[in-house]
Enzyme design. Sequence first.
Site, PDB file in Angstrom:
ATOM      1  N   TRP A  31       0.905  -1.223  -0.116  1.00 34.91           N
ATOM      2  CA  TRP A  31       0.021   0.032  -0.091  1.00 34.91           C
ATOM      3  C   TRP A  31       0.923   1.305  -0.099  1.00 34.91           C
ATOM      4  O   TRP A  31       1.934   1.468   0.975  1.00 34.91           O
ATOM      5  CB  TRP A  31      -0.764  -0.196   1.194  1.00 34.91           C
ATOM      6  CG  TRP A  31      -2.093   0.788   1.346  1.00 34.91           C
ATOM      7  CD1 TRP A  31      -2.123   2.200   1.273  1.00 34.91           C
ATOM      8  CD2 TRP A  31      -3.342   0.358   1.101  1.00 34.91           C
ATOM      9  NE1 TRP A  31      -3.295   2.624   1.432  1.00 34.91           N
ATOM     10  CE2 TRP A  31      -4.289   1.564   1.163  1.00 34.91           C
ATOM     11  CE3 TRP A  31      -4.089  -0.654   1.033  1.00 34.91           C
ATOM     12  CZ2 TRP A  31      -5.580   1.553   1.066  1.00 34.91           C
ATOM     13  CZ3 TRP A  31      -5.715  -1.005   0.840  1.00 34.91           C
ATOM     14  CH2 TRP A  31      -6.196   0.411   1.046  1.00 34.91           C
ATOM     15  N   PHE A  66      -1.200  -3.492   7.869  1.00 33.15           N
ATOM     16  CA  PHE A  66      -1.942  -4.355   8.522  1.00 33.15           C
ATOM     17  C   PHE A  66      -1.543  -5.625   8.637  1.00 33.15           C
ATOM     18  O   PHE A  66      -1.227  -6.289   9.760  1.00 33.15           O
ATOM     19  CB  PHE A  66      -3.452  -4.228   8.534  1.00 33.15           C
ATOM     20  CG  PHE A  66      -4.125  -5.240   9.466  1.00 33.15           C
ATOM     21  CD1 PHE A  66      -4.353  -4.567  10.938  1.00 33.15           C
ATOM     22  CD2 PHE A  66      -4.658  -6.457   9.459  1.00 33.15           C
ATOM     23  CE1 PHE A  66      -5.048  -5.304  11.835  1.00 33.15           C
ATOM     24  CE2 PHE A  66      -5.413  -7.306  10.499  1.00 33.15           C
ATOM     25  CZ  PHE A  66      -5.634  -6.702  11.694  1.00 33.15           C
ATOM     26  N   VAL A  90       1.224   4.578   6.194  1.00 35.56           N
ATOM     27  CA  VAL A  90      -0.223   4.858   6.648  1.00 35.56           C
ATOM     28  C   VAL A  90      -0.502   6.345   6.491  1.00 35.56           C
ATOM     29  O   VAL A  90       0.350   6.840   7.442  1.00 35.56           O
ATOM     30  CB  VAL A  90      -0.519   3.978   8.068  1.00 35.56           C
ATOM     31  CG1 VAL A  90      -2.008   4.336   8.148  1.00 35.56           C
ATOM     32  CG2 VAL A  90      -0.223   2.571   7.965  1.00 35.56           C
ATOM     33  N   ILE A  91      -1.233   6.514   5.823  1.00 31.96           N
ATOM     34  CA  ILE A  91      -1.705   8.019   5.414  1.00 31.96           C
ATOM     35  C   ILE A  91      -2.913   8.324   6.049  1.00 31.96           C
ATOM     36  O   ILE A  91      -3.954   7.446   5.650  1.00 31.96           O
ATOM     37  CB  ILE A  91      -1.639   8.233   4.018  1.00 31.96           C
ATOM     38  CG1 ILE A  91      -0.086   8.208   3.706  1.00 31.96           C
ATOM     39  CG2 ILE A  91      -1.904   9.713   3.902  1.00 31.96           C
ATOM     40  CD1 ILE A  91       0.125   8.344   2.009  1.00 31.96           C
ATOM     41  N   GLU A  94     -10.066  10.156   5.691  1.00 32.07           N
ATOM     42  CA  GLU A  94     -11.311  10.900   6.236  1.00 32.07           C
ATOM     43  C   GLU A  94     -11.841  10.130   7.749  1.00 32.07           C
ATOM     44  O   GLU A  94     -12.624  10.675   8.311  1.00 32.07           O
ATOM     45  CB  GLU A  94     -12.369  10.683   5.357  1.00 32.07           C
ATOM     46  CG  GLU A  94     -12.308  11.873   4.257  1.00 32.07           C
ATOM     47  CD  GLU A  94     -13.367  11.903   3.160  1.00 32.07           C
ATOM     48  OE1 GLU A  94     -14.458  11.191   3.727  1.00 32.07           O
ATOM     49  OE2 GLU A  94     -13.211  12.529   2.305  1.00 32.07           O
ATOM     50  N   HIS A  97      -9.228   4.925  10.242  1.00 32.55           N
ATOM     51  CA  HIS A  97      -8.461   3.482   9.782  1.00 32.55           C
ATOM     52  C   HIS A  97      -6.954   3.557  10.228  1.00 32.55           C
ATOM     53  O   HIS A  97      -6.472   2.610  10.642  1.00 32.55           O
ATOM     54  CB  HIS A  97      -8.902   3.326   8.259  1.00 32.55           C
ATOM     55  CG  HIS A  97      -7.957   4.036   7.518  1.00 32.55           C
ATOM     56  ND1 HIS A  97      -8.188   5.465   7.252  1.00 32.55           N
ATOM     57  CD2 HIS A  97      -6.872   3.886   7.099  1.00 32.55           C
ATOM     58  CE1 HIS A  97      -7.282   5.968   6.132  1.00 32.55           C
ATOM     59  NE2 HIS A  97      -6.069   5.143   6.201  1.00 32.55           N
ATOM     60  N   PHE A 122      10.503  -1.381  14.010  1.00 35.50           N
ATOM     61  CA  PHE A 122       9.117  -0.589  13.546  1.00 35.50           C
ATOM     62  C   PHE A 122       9.455   0.447  12.575  1.00 35.50           C
ATOM     63  O   PHE A 122      10.011   1.663  12.898  1.00 35.50           O
ATOM     64  CB  PHE A 122       8.534  -0.207  14.795  1.00 35.50           C
ATOM     65  CG  PHE A 122       7.128   0.699  14.575  1.00 35.50           C
ATOM     66  CD1 PHE A 122       5.911   0.031  14.565  1.00 35.50           C
ATOM     67  CD2 PHE A 122       7.262   2.156  14.528  1.00 35.50           C
ATOM     68  CE1 PHE A 122       4.679   0.857  14.458  1.00 35.50           C
ATOM     69  CE2 PHE A 122       6.056   2.774  14.519  1.00 35.50           C
ATOM     70  CZ  PHE A 122       4.742   2.024  14.321  1.00 35.50           C
ATOM     71  N   ARG A 136       9.637  12.064   4.549  1.00 29.54           N
ATOM     72  CA  ARG A 136      10.210  10.863   5.649  1.00 29.54           C
ATOM     73  C   ARG A 136      10.859   9.680   4.616  1.00 29.54           C
ATOM     74  O   ARG A 136      11.172   8.716   5.158  1.00 29.54           O
ATOM     75  CB  ARG A 136       9.214  10.427   6.624  1.00 29.54           C
ATOM     76  CG  ARG A 136       9.103  11.555   7.556  1.00 29.54           C
ATOM     77  CD  ARG A 136       7.825  11.515   8.236  1.00 29.54           C
ATOM     78  NE  ARG A 136       7.339  12.382   9.300  1.00 29.54           N
ATOM     79  CZ  ARG A 136       7.044  13.721   8.822  1.00 29.54           C
ATOM     80  NH1 ARG A 136       7.023  14.002   7.634  1.00 29.54           N
ATOM     81  NH2 ARG A 136       7.191  14.789   9.648  1.00 29.54           N
TER      82      ARG A 136
HETATM   83  N1  RBF Z   1      -2.377   0.083   4.503  1.00 30.31           N
HETATM   84  C1  RBF Z   1      -1.385   0.572   4.418  1.00 30.31           C
HETATM   85  O1  RBF Z   1      -0.273   0.173   4.302  1.00 30.31           O
HETATM   86  N2  RBF Z   1      -1.312   2.187   4.445  1.00 30.31           N
HETATM   87  C2  RBF Z   1      -2.961   2.993   4.468  1.00 30.31           C
HETATM   88  O2  RBF Z   1      -2.669   4.069   4.202  1.00 30.31           O
HETATM   89  C3  RBF Z   1      -3.859   2.058   4.431  1.00 30.31           C
HETATM   90  N3  RBF Z   1      -5.009   2.701   4.371  1.00 30.31           N
HETATM   91  C4  RBF Z   1      -6.170   1.832   4.426  1.00 30.31           C
HETATM   92  C5  RBF Z   1      -7.387   2.493   4.595  1.00 30.31           C
HETATM   93  C6  RBF Z   1      -8.469   1.796   4.709  1.00 30.31           C
HETATM   94  C7  RBF Z   1     -10.010   2.329   4.664  1.00 30.31           C
HETATM   95  C8  RBF Z   1      -8.442   0.510   4.471  1.00 30.31           C
HETATM   96  C9  RBF Z   1      -9.773  -0.484   4.718  1.00 30.31           C
HETATM   97  C10 RBF Z   1      -7.293  -0.338   4.582  1.00 30.31           C
HETATM   98  C11 RBF Z   1      -6.110   0.583   4.160  1.00 30.31           C
HETATM   99  N4  RBF Z   1      -4.840  -0.127   4.527  1.00 30.31           N
HETATM  100  C12 RBF Z   1      -3.674   0.761   4.331  1.00 30.31           C
HETATM  101  C13 RBF Z   1      -4.767  -1.582   4.032  1.00 30.31           C
HETATM  102  C14 RBF Z   1      -4.501  -2.273   5.414  1.00 30.31           C
HETATM  103  O3  RBF Z   1      -3.300  -2.414   6.089  1.00 30.31           O
HETATM  104  C15 RBF Z   1      -5.040  -3.706   4.949  1.00 30.31           C
HETATM  105  O4  RBF Z   1      -4.069  -4.205   3.953  1.00 30.31           O
HETATM  106  C16 RBF Z   1      -6.398  -4.079   4.585  1.00 30.31           C
HETATM  107  O5  RBF Z   1      -7.188  -3.631   5.663  1.00 30.31           O
HETATM  108  C17 RBF Z   1      -6.592  -5.552   4.745  1.00 30.31           C
HETATM  109  O6  RBF Z   1      -6.116  -6.370   5.827  1.00 30.31           O
END
Ligand code: RBF
Length: 160
Positions: A31, A66, A90-91, A94, A97, A122, A136
Site C-alpha cells: 500500500w 496491517f 499509513v496516511i 477521512e 482507519h 518498527f 520521510r
Molecule cells: N494500508 C497501508 O499500508 N497504508 C494505508 O494508508 C492504508 N489505508 C487503508 C485505508 C482503509 C480504509 C483500509 C480499509 C485499509 C487501508 N490499508 C492501508 C490496508 C490495510 O493495511 C490492510 O492491508 C487491509 O485492511 C486488509 O487487511
Amino acid sequence: MASALKNLSSYNSDNLPDISGKKFGLVVAEWNKEITDTLCKGAYDTLLQHGAKPENIYRNTVPGSFELTLGAQFLAQSNEIDVVIALGVVIKGETKHDDYICHAVAQGLTQVGLKFNKPVIFGLVTTNDEQQAWDRAGGKHGNKGVEAAATAIQMLNWVN
Ligand code: RBF
C-alpha cells in the site's frame, strides 16, 4: 517536531557490530508502494553499506501495513533470520482507519519481537498526508528506511 530533533538518518556509525554473517528479513507493505519501495531501498542500501551480504537480505511483501505483523512473524520464526525490519506507510484519511492500523501494527510487531526474542524494527511511517510521507522517504526528514536499517544493525549488538 520529534524527528527534527532526533533524525536517525544521521546516526552514529561508531561501534556497530560486524554484520557480514547476519541475516535480515525485510517485510514491506505494498500500500503506498512508491513510497514503501523508497523506504526499502534506503534500508537495503544501508545494510549493504555496513557490510551485509545481498544473499543474506530477504525481502518479502505484504498487501498493506496491517499485514506487516504476520509477515514479520513468518520471518522471525525462521532460525535463518537474525533481525526483522517492517516497513509501511499509513496516511490519514477521512476515517480513523489509520489509528486502528497503526496501533495494531505497533502492538503486533512488539509481540513478535518478544515472542521470538529477536529484534523486530518498527519502520511504519504514519502521516497526515502524502507529502509528509515523502518527506520521510528521502525528503527533508531523512529516510525512515535508512533509520530502520541502522536500528536493526544497532540491535544486533544484543544478539549472539
Ligand atoms: N494500508 C497501508 O499500508 N497504508 C494505508 O494508508 C492504508 N489505508 C487503508 C485505508 C482503509 C480504509 C483500509 C480499509 C485499509 C487501508 N490499508 C492501508 C490496508 C490495510 O493495511 C490492510 O492491508 C487491509 O485492511 C486488509 O487487511
